[in-house]
Design a protein around this motif. Sequence first.
Motif, short mmCIF file in Angstrom:
data_model
loop_
_atom_site.label_atom_id
_atom_site.label_comp_id
_atom_site.label_asym_id
_atom_site.label_seq_id
_atom_site.Cartn_x
_atom_site.Cartn_y
_atom_site.Cartn_z
N GLN A 1 -4.35 6.05 3.78
CA GLN A 1 -2.94 6.45 3.74
C GLN A 1 -2.71 7.60 2.77
O GLN A 1 -1.86 8.46 3.02
N TYR A 2 -3.46 7.62 1.67
CA TYR A 2 -3.34 8.73 0.73
C TYR A 2 -3.76 10.04 1.42
O TYR A 2 -3.07 11.06 1.32
N LEU B 1 -8.91 10.77 -1.82
CA LEU B 1 -8.56 10.08 -3.05
C LEU B 1 -9.83 9.90 -3.89
O LEU B 1 -10.81 9.30 -3.44
N ILE C 1 0.81 -1.22 0.00
CA ILE C 1 0.00 0.00 0.00
C ILE C 1 0.85 1.28 0.00
O ILE C 1 0.54 2.21 -0.75
N VAL D 1 0.25 4.09 -2.85
CA VAL D 1 -0.11 5.48 -2.55
C VAL D 1 0.72 6.44 -3.39
O VAL D 1 0.21 7.43 -3.92
N THR D 2 2.00 6.15 -3.55
CA THR D 2 2.88 6.99 -4.36
C THR D 2 2.44 6.99 -5.82
O THR D 2 2.44 8.04 -6.49
N ARG E 1 -0.71 9.00 -6.21
CA ARG E 1 -0.41 10.44 -6.21
C ARG E 1 0.04 10.91 -7.58
O ARG E 1 -0.36 11.99 -8.05
N LEU F 1 -5.68 2.16 1.20
CA LEU F 1 -5.13 3.07 0.19
C LEU F 1 -5.69 4.47 0.38
O LEU F 1 -4.95 5.46 0.39
N ARG G 1 -1.20 11.12 4.04
CA ARG G 1 0.07 11.61 3.50
C ARG G 1 -0.09 12.93 2.77
O ARG G 1 0.76 13.83 2.88
#
Length: 290
Positions: free
Chosen positions: A148-149, A157, A105, A109-110, A113, A145, A152
């Motif tokens: 954490q998105y 999302l 995950i 997430v990266t 983004r 997902l 961060r």
Amino acid sequence: MAKKKQSRKPQIKLCAAAWTLTNYPSQEKEWSMDRKVQAAKEAGFAGFSAGAQPDIAEACAKHGLQLVGGVDVATVDEAGPKLASFKEAGAKHINVQLCDHDTAIPKAVTVARAVMKAGVELKLKPAIEWHRDTCTETPEKGLALAEQYEKRYKQKLRTNFDHSHPAIIKQLRPANFWERIAEYRPDLLKASELIHFRTFTGSHCQTPITNGRGKLDPDFESWRDNFLKHMLYHWIKGQRGATELWAVVELGPKGSGYALDCFPDVWKDAIVARAEIEKVFKAALRRAGK
């Protein structure tokens, strides 16, 4: 001449899926892409969900259908170029199947983004789909997902829910279709502008729309009454003004693992589903007082 007033109500824009028309009407006599898009237009669809190939873009422009994109994105480097191809093809909303089932995950997430940044730069609206064999293959992964998105990047999302996937993983029953599905981030669902609609039971990711003889299939009616009408009502209640929900009638063809050989004509079923979903949306508008 006075300009026609635009509706200030939420709207639904129902889309056909190119996938549904794979090898249609037969593998030997498959329609051209132009013929497929023309058929979707004649059937009353507002959009066509497909890739960014030139023949698709040309057919959508010719027949006046909005292209709704669909693409896999596995890495940060893929995000920009893949979305740019849809910009060129005339799409606005793009369904993204993100990474793989075994992608961690934090890495996903990266990549998510990168997809969202590319969307901003290109003035597109990509959405990450909840789908098996991707990093969102279970509800727990999809929720992780999104969480954490947001943690961060301090942003929600953009998500495309295909509820048929978590429904069969959790083996839901008709009586609790909406109760259980409503647990999955209602804030993200309210913010959605792209969604996939596929009839499901708690054990089957796709069921027929009709019995092939002019009557609705009982499993479709159960999905409609226990899931669809609740989902659309709650989405509408969460909107202000004329938000559009681009909804793909996501029916897989025979041979895809979704439609079984015993199913009736899947494309004809998709046409019936479009009309039925539109009826439910209009009823939900009235119920919500919009």
